[in-house]
Design a protein around this motif. Structure first.
Motif, PDB file in Angstrom:
ATOM      1  N   LYS A  11      57.297  37.268  61.411  1.00 50.26           N
ATOM      2  CA  LYS A  11      58.433  37.644  62.266  1.00 50.26           C
ATOM      3  C   LYS A  11      59.743  37.165  61.650  1.00 50.26           C
ATOM      4  CE  LYS A  11      56.462  39.561  65.853  1.00 50.26           C
ATOM      5  NZ  LYS A  11      56.748  40.912  66.286  1.00 50.26           N
ATOM      6  N   ARG A  12      59.747  35.936  61.130  1.00 48.79           N
ATOM      7  CA  ARG A  12      60.956  35.403  60.504  1.00 48.79           C
ATOM      8  C   ARG A  12      61.381  36.262  59.325  1.00 48.79           C
ATOM      9  NH1 ARG A  12      59.251  29.173  60.855  1.00 48.79           N
ATOM     10  NH2 ARG A  12      60.290  28.717  62.810  1.00 48.79           N
ATOM     11  N   ARG A  13      60.410  36.644  58.518  1.00 49.64           N
ATOM     12  CA  ARG A  13      60.729  37.496  57.365  1.00 49.64           C
ATOM     13  C   ARG A  13      61.273  38.843  57.821  1.00 49.64           C
ATOM     14  NH1 ARG A  13      55.790  35.553  55.156  1.00 49.64           N
ATOM     15  NH2 ARG A  13      54.795  37.496  55.710  1.00 49.64           N
ATOM     16  N   GLY A  14      60.666  39.382  58.859  1.00 45.35           N
ATOM     17  CA  GLY A  14      61.133  40.669  59.392  1.00 45.35           C
ATOM     18  C   GLY A  14      62.533  40.598  59.947  1.00 45.35           C
ATOM     19  N   LEU A  15      62.878  39.459  60.528  1.00 43.33           N
ATOM     20  CA  LEU A  15      64.206  39.275  61.107  1.00 43.33           C
ATOM     21  C   LEU A  15      65.175  38.604  60.130  1.00 43.33           C
ATOM     22  CD1 LEU A  15      63.130  38.003  64.640  1.00 43.33           C
ATOM     23  CD2 LEU A  15      64.014  40.265  64.078  1.00 43.33           C
ATOM     24  N   ARG A  16      64.649  38.226  58.979  1.00 47.55           N
ATOM     25  CA  ARG A  16      65.425  37.552  57.941  1.00 47.55           C
ATOM     26  C   ARG A  16      66.059  36.276  58.481  1.00 47.55           C
ATOM     27  NH1 ARG A  16      65.914  41.639  53.824  1.00 47.55           N
ATOM     28  NH2 ARG A  16      65.622  43.671  54.766  1.00 47.55           N
TER      29      ARG A  16
END
Length: 91
Positions: free
Chosen positions: A83-88
């Motif tokens: 999720k963090r990667r998706g939301l940067r």
């Protein structure tokens, strides 16, 4: 078929039922009580069905595969990182 029955109401219940009749929402005290009993019957049936469904779900869960706490923690961490990667978003 109709059955005659004698019941006792509190003063508050009687006043409420009579107010419903006086307002024209119901034609008689009998119809107020019939509607109330019908709603209680429906609620009871719904609760019974919900309880049966929950029991079945619990049974399925108990009979299904178990995940260890370590596996669950790893899975959650992986999900959070994804999720963090998706939301940067950085840590």
């Amino acid at each position: 078929m109709s059955v005659k029955s004698s019941i006792s109401l509190t003063d508050q219940q009687d006043a409420f039922a009579r107010a419903l009749v006086d307002s024209g929402k119901y034609s008689s005290l009998s119809s107020v009580l019939q509607q109330g009993l019908e709603l209680l019957r429906q609620k009871t049936e719904t609760e019974t069905l919900e309880t049966q469904a929950l029991r079945e779900l619990i049974k399925q869960r108990l009979e299904g595969p178990f995940v260890s706490a370590a596996e669950m923690e790893s899975s959650i961490e992986t999900m959070i990182e994804r999720k963090r990667r998706g939301l940067r978003v950085g840590r």
